[in-house]
Write a protein that holds these residues in place. Structure first.
Motif, PDB file in Angstrom:
ATOM      1  N   GLU A 192       0.893  -1.350  -0.094  1.00 20.53           N
ATOM      2  CA  GLU A 192      -0.132   0.250  -0.280  1.00 20.53           C
ATOM      3  C   GLU A 192       0.935   1.242   0.300  1.00 20.53           C
ATOM      4  N   SER A 193       1.647   1.459   0.465  1.00 20.16           N
ATOM      5  CA  SER A 193       2.926   2.411   0.768  1.00 20.16           C
ATOM      6  C   SER A 193       3.678   2.481  -0.602  1.00 20.16           C
ATOM      7  N   GLU A 194       2.994   2.337  -1.780  1.00 17.29           N
ATOM      8  CA  GLU A 194       3.788   2.052  -3.089  1.00 17.29           C
ATOM      9  C   GLU A 194       4.260   2.898  -3.185  1.00 17.29           C
ATOM     10  N   GLY A 195       5.931   2.621  -4.106  1.00 21.67           N
ATOM     11  CA  GLY A 195       6.616   3.280  -4.349  1.00 21.67           C
ATOM     12  C   GLY A 195       7.813   3.187  -3.557  1.00 21.67           C
ATOM     13  N   VAL A 196       8.391   2.805  -2.645  1.00 21.15           N
ATOM     14  CA  VAL A 196       9.446   2.774  -1.949  1.00 21.15           C
ATOM     15  C   VAL A 196       9.762   1.587  -1.966  1.00 21.15           C
ATOM     16  N   PHE A 197      11.162   1.654  -3.300  1.00 22.13           N
ATOM     17  CA  PHE A 197      11.849   0.265  -3.297  1.00 22.13           C
ATOM     18  C   PHE A 197      12.331  -0.611  -2.623  1.00 22.13           C
ATOM     19  N   LEU A 198      12.242  -1.697  -2.704  1.00 15.93           N
ATOM     20  CA  LEU A 198      13.151  -2.460  -1.903  1.00 15.93           C
ATOM     21  C   LEU A 198      14.409  -2.839  -2.612  1.00 15.93           C
ATOM     22  N   PRO A 199      15.524  -2.023  -2.108  1.00 18.45           N
ATOM     23  CA  PRO A 199      16.627  -2.849  -2.909  1.00 18.45           C
ATOM     24  C   PRO A 199      17.131  -4.050  -3.033  1.00 18.45           C
ATOM     25  N   SER A 200      16.670  -5.406  -2.485  1.00 15.16           N
ATOM     26  CA  SER A 200      17.529  -6.942  -2.125  1.00 15.16           C
ATOM     27  C   SER A 200      16.071  -7.149  -3.780  1.00 15.16           C
ATOM     28  N   CYS A 201      15.663  -7.110  -3.654  1.00 15.83           N
ATOM     29  CA  CYS A 201      15.306  -7.143  -4.502  1.00 15.83           C
ATOM     30  C   CYS A 201      14.420  -7.859  -6.204  1.00 15.83           C
TER      31      CYS A 201
END
Lengths: 259, 259
Positions: free
Chosen positions: B20-29
């Motif tokens: 839901e907090s769409e837009g924050v990227f996890l670098p790990s994946c």
DNA sequence: CGGGCAATTGAAATACATCAAGGCGTGTGG
DNA sequence: CCACACGCCTTGATGTATTTCAATTGCCCG
């Protein structure tokens, strides 16, 4: 008919029947993927005639015969073929720069060298003839296309893939965690059940593999393989003479294989 | 942005950002297959909006978090999912009846546990969390269908397949033919270049793997791993403290890795 | 008959496993 | 806050499976 060639000796394997003499079946390749998808010219005519899907296109291919110990494919060889063993024994292996070798699998008639060849032009594995080998090389993209047209394409690839992966994992387990006698016992039993699946004899069969090749397959030295095989023989577990192996005490072998 | 979490410690991994907090990227994946084919709900919205193929169907999936050392999938577990690691470290392993274990590979964020899961409901491998792990499980048939719709389907699967197979072969070679110090050196260097490919630091990185797990991966005992790592440290090849490994002398490690 | 490759056997070396004890860090319960 | 247990790492002593080295034999093939 379809009698297995029990009396076939190393160095005098059954000759490949040329496509023109249509109708004589080689027992050694009856499980072949190329035949399964009606793409092998060696069997194409006869089998396609009785098949419903008459639109199966024949795939360009060449056949070659290799004498024992000859290289069939080099480790880094890049080419757009999928090589399939028609008859004989071959070994698929990888090596370090220092010449240390690991035989990843032994190939029998009907075996694709590796499912990898369906997708990629190089497997990183060398293929070498153990006994005399006849080998057919199909064009990769055509073979792939023919396979994709075949019903159950996904299942066929998936199964083959899973089987290949499973074997690789088991080999890893063998190499890292099992003692030498267990590895050898397991190798013999696996070979036996593999022959069973192809309808060959499981108790006594041709065994053209050199001790050095077996050592390379099991992560041992030829000397140590020899010692353990000698022990097996004097313990009455197996007999081995003139390149023919007989399982005398399957139960004891299985016990060894367990650990 | 997309900064790699250098300071991330074992036990306090970055939290998974909810969809839901769409837009924050996890670098790990960032290299994940599910994102590549626009099928991961965690990133589906943002990425599909900018994508041309707006018809990509979202694939049913569930996310779970596992604490360190918890089993994620059992060895013989049969289920119609393809499990993908979102963040953290996991180990994929197989075992004998006697409890001897072989870790086949360590999985990082974005890794599919095995390509095998795309085709078959069981891989024969167990998956276990090494550090804390978040893992997403997709429905297999839907995932497969989405993948098949994707342009370059064959190439993607082929490449992944070849890579997995290549790693397996190399592991075989390691286990059978290389001494313990060479195996460890190679493991460290491989890990480093793997992190490089994901844009992480290659000289100093988190190393949550226990010595027992490393031993299981390299076909050794924990004691022996310890002795060799100590030797590496006193020889100034590496530093290792508070679960962070630093490569001090890459050249010497490479020499060891060669043989 | 000789030359070469594969198998065999024994003796010595070694890389690794096993066994055992102690230390260090961390969580837990009093 | 301390005592204690527990998991993990460390280190040394000892054991052993397998390798390495070396010599011999048999066998196939020219």
């Amino acid at each position: 008919m379809l009698e297995t060639p029990q009396n076939q000796q190393l160095g005098t394997p059954q000759k490949l029947v040329p496509a023109e003499s249509e109708g004589v079946f080689l027992p050694s390749c009856s499980g072949c993927l190329a035949r399964q998808i009606s793409v092998c010219p060696g069997y194409g005519v006869r089998e396609r005639r009785s098949s419903k899907s008459s639109d199966a296109a024949e795939v360009r291919s060449t056949t070659q015969t290799f004498p024992s110990r000859r290289q069939i494919l080099h480790q880094r060889e890049v080419s757009d073929i999928v090589p399939i063993i028609c008859s004989g024994w071959a070994a698929s292996s990888i090596s370090t720069q220092n010449g240390k070798r690991q035989v990843v699998s032994f190939l029998l008639g009907g075996d694709v060298a590796s499912i990898n060849y369906l997708f990629e032009p190089c497997s990183g594995r060398a293929i070498e003839a153990v006994s005399q080998v006849t080998c057919r090389k199909f064009g990769r993209s055509e073979f792939q296309a023919a396979l994709a047209r075949h019903p159950g394409f996904g299942a066929i690839v998936g199964k083959a893939l899973a089987a290949e992966r499973e074997r690789g994992d088991q080999l890893n387990l063998d190499l890292s965690r099992r003692p030498a006698d267990s590895r050898i016992a397991r190798f013999i039993l696996n070979l036996s059940s593999r022959l069973e699946r192809r309808g060959s004899a499981t108790k006594s069969f041709d065994f053209p593999i050199r001790q050095q090749q077996l050592a390379d397959a099991l992560g041992l030295t030829a000397v140590h393989v020899c010692k353990i095989m000698s022990r097996f023989r004097s313990a009455g577990l197996i007999a081995l003479e003139s390149r023919r192996l007989t399982i005398l005490d399957r139960k004891s072998l299985q016990d060894l294989a367990e650990q």
